[in-house]
Write an enzyme that holds these catalytic residues in place. Structure first.
Site, PDB file in Angstrom:
ATOM      1  N   ASP A 173       4.889  -5.076   6.027  1.00 25.59           N
ATOM      2  CA  ASP A 173       5.111  -6.466   6.400  1.00 25.59           C
ATOM      3  C   ASP A 173       5.282  -7.387   5.194  1.00 25.59           C
ATOM      4  OD1 ASP A 173       4.850  -8.424   8.864  1.00 25.59           O
ATOM      5  OD2 ASP A 173       3.639  -9.294   7.266  1.00 25.59           O
ATOM      6  N   ASP A 230      -0.214   2.258   8.720  1.00 22.78           N
ATOM      7  CA  ASP A 230      -0.784   1.577   9.887  1.00 22.78           C
ATOM      8  C   ASP A 230       0.071   1.659  11.152  1.00 22.78           C
ATOM      9  OD1 ASP A 230      -3.128   0.736   8.634  1.00 22.78           O
ATOM     10  OD2 ASP A 230      -2.162  -1.031   7.798  1.00 22.78           O
ATOM     11  N   GLY A 289       0.821  -1.204   0.000  1.00 20.28           N
ATOM     12  CA  GLY A 289       0.000   0.000   0.000  1.00 20.28           C
ATOM     13  C   GLY A 289       0.853   1.252   0.000  1.00 20.28           C
ATOM     14  N   THR A 315       4.265   2.440   5.649  1.00 20.84           N
ATOM     15  CA  THR A 315       2.871   2.009   5.801  1.00 20.84           C
ATOM     16  C   THR A 315       2.161   2.948   6.748  1.00 20.84           C
ATOM     17  OG1 THR A 315       1.407   0.280   6.704  1.00 20.84           O
ATOM     18  CG2 THR A 315       3.645   0.347   7.562  1.00 20.84           C
ATOM     19  N   ARG A 329      -6.585  -2.731   9.656  1.00 22.78           N
ATOM     20  CA  ARG A 329      -7.100  -4.103   9.621  1.00 22.78           C
ATOM     21  C   ARG A 329      -6.585  -4.926  10.790  1.00 22.78           C
ATOM     22  NH1 ARG A 329      -5.285  -7.148   4.422  1.00 22.78           N
ATOM     23  NH2 ARG A 329      -3.311  -6.974   5.584  1.00 22.78           N
ATOM     24  N   ARG A 377       1.017  -5.430  -6.240  1.00 28.89           N
ATOM     25  CA  ARG A 377       1.134  -6.746  -5.608  1.00 28.89           C
ATOM     26  C   ARG A 377       1.723  -7.712  -6.630  1.00 28.89           C
ATOM     27  NH1 ARG A 377      -0.257  -5.341  -0.291  1.00 28.89           N
ATOM     28  NH2 ARG A 377      -2.013  -3.894  -0.368  1.00 28.89           N
ATOM     29  N   ASP A 431       2.298  -0.325  12.237  1.00 30.14           N
ATOM     30  CA  ASP A 431       2.214  -1.629  12.892  1.00 30.14           C
ATOM     31  C   ASP A 431       3.488  -2.453  12.767  1.00 30.14           C
ATOM     32  OD1 ASP A 431       1.998  -1.994  10.181  1.00 30.14           O
ATOM     33  OD2 ASP A 431       0.366  -3.452  10.282  1.00 30.14           O
TER      34      ASP A 431
END
Length: 324
Positions: free
Chosen positions: A103, A128, A11, A126, A172, A72, A130
């Site tokens: 990730d 996120d 992303g 990213t 997510r 992707r 995370d």
């Protein structure tokens, strides 16, 4: 080491361009040739690789998205696909790789390094936030500010019509965006994947809050175990059972990924990009360049992928205290 390549994958995140710029110019500063791979691992397989110069990255630090594009790649998941990618890099004499992503990007980079041994360093791109091994990821700050601006505007209309708004943000598997938006936006509740959502408590609190507040904002991370914002709103609406009360849902979606990166993201991205190139020159490999407690730190891909980055407990407690 004489030649390195850089690519973005997964992303997109605001600040990726600032990171690309830092990689290219740091490489040139140290006398390296630098190549840009377009469309991530797919571009690596197809040979979509071009030499980059200082002017290649002029006037991009303020732009969202990624000039190297992102895609992707199912083919890279196969041994045959990775062999093709290796042959493309080998034909150009590429000695090292900088992988900007999250990730999934790091998982691919780890496998590729283990199979072919080309030194690779990742930069955490990213929204996120995370990824273990860095306090913040590239794009997170911009995403939070973008979402927060929207939440502020929604609160105005919520207050004007005495409505309860459920606002869904990205996340997510991680609630970082939701938590920081909840604190900054004065949300009454925040629902995240890391903690179990007690809908009975939410309903009870909303009923009590109505005595002092005419409107409420609930921020929902898309990965909450109770479902997305629409599902949660319906569950809460049925339990409150008040025909005079309006319930609304707003899903912010991909707006959080776009836009000009904040100063914080531009600086973070630039630091990570420079650290990645200098890490390669200093013998680092199969790891990510991040920032921990204000200092550059290198964390193995195995740890970045395998370890969970927990939410800060005081953030969740802060929302509960300030929503009274």
């Amino acid at each position: 080491m004489k030649k390195i390549a850089v690519f973005t994958s997964g992303g997109d995140a605001p600040g990726m361009n600032a990171c690309i710029r830092a990689v290219v110019r740091t490489a040139i500063f140290h006398g390296l040739e630098v190549y840009g791979i377009t469309y991530g691992y797919d571009g690596m397989i197809s040979g979509n690789i071009k030499r980059m110069h200082s002017h290649s990255v002029s006037n991009i630090i303020q732009r969202g998205g990624t000039i190297l594009k992102s895609a992707r790649s199912e083919e890279f998941r196969t041994k045959e696909g990775r062999e093709k990618a290796y042959q493309q890099l080998k034909s150009l004499g590429i000695d090292g790789i900088v992988a900007i992503g999250g990730d999934g990007t790091f998982t691919g980079a780890k496998v590729f390094y283990e199979e072919y041994g080309i030194p690779t360093i990742g930069c955490p791109g990213t929204i996120d936030n995370d990824i273990y091994g860095t306090d913040y990821t590239i794009g997170f700050d911009t995403a939070v500010n973008t979402a927060l601006e929207a939440i502020d505007k929604i609160r105005d209309t919520a207050a004007a019509h005495d409505r309860i708004f459920f606002i869904e943000v990205m996340g997510r598997d991680s609630g970082y965006i939701a938590v920081e938006c909840g604190i900054g936006g004065g949300a009454e509740f925040v629902m995240v994947p890391e903690t179990e959502t007690d809908l009975k408590k939410v309903v009870k609190s909303l009923k009590n809050l109505r005595k002092s507040k005419s409107s409420s904002i609930i921020v929902v991370a898309e990965g909450d175990e109770e479902g997305n914002a629409d599902l949660i709103m319906e569950k809460v609406k049925v339990k409150i059972n008040d025909e005079d009360k309006e319930f609304k849902v707003t899903t912010l979606g991909h707006i959080q990924r776009g836009g000009n990166p904040t100063a914080r993201d531009r600086v973070l991205a630039s630091r990570c990009g420079m650290a990645a190139v200098e890490g390669l020159l200093n013998g680092e490999a199969n790891c990510m360049a991040g920032v921990v407690n204000g200092d550059v730190a290198y964390t193995s891909f195995a740890d970045c992928i395998g370890k969970t980055k927990p939410l800060k407990g005081d953030h969740l407690r802060l929302i509960e205290i300030l929503s009274i």
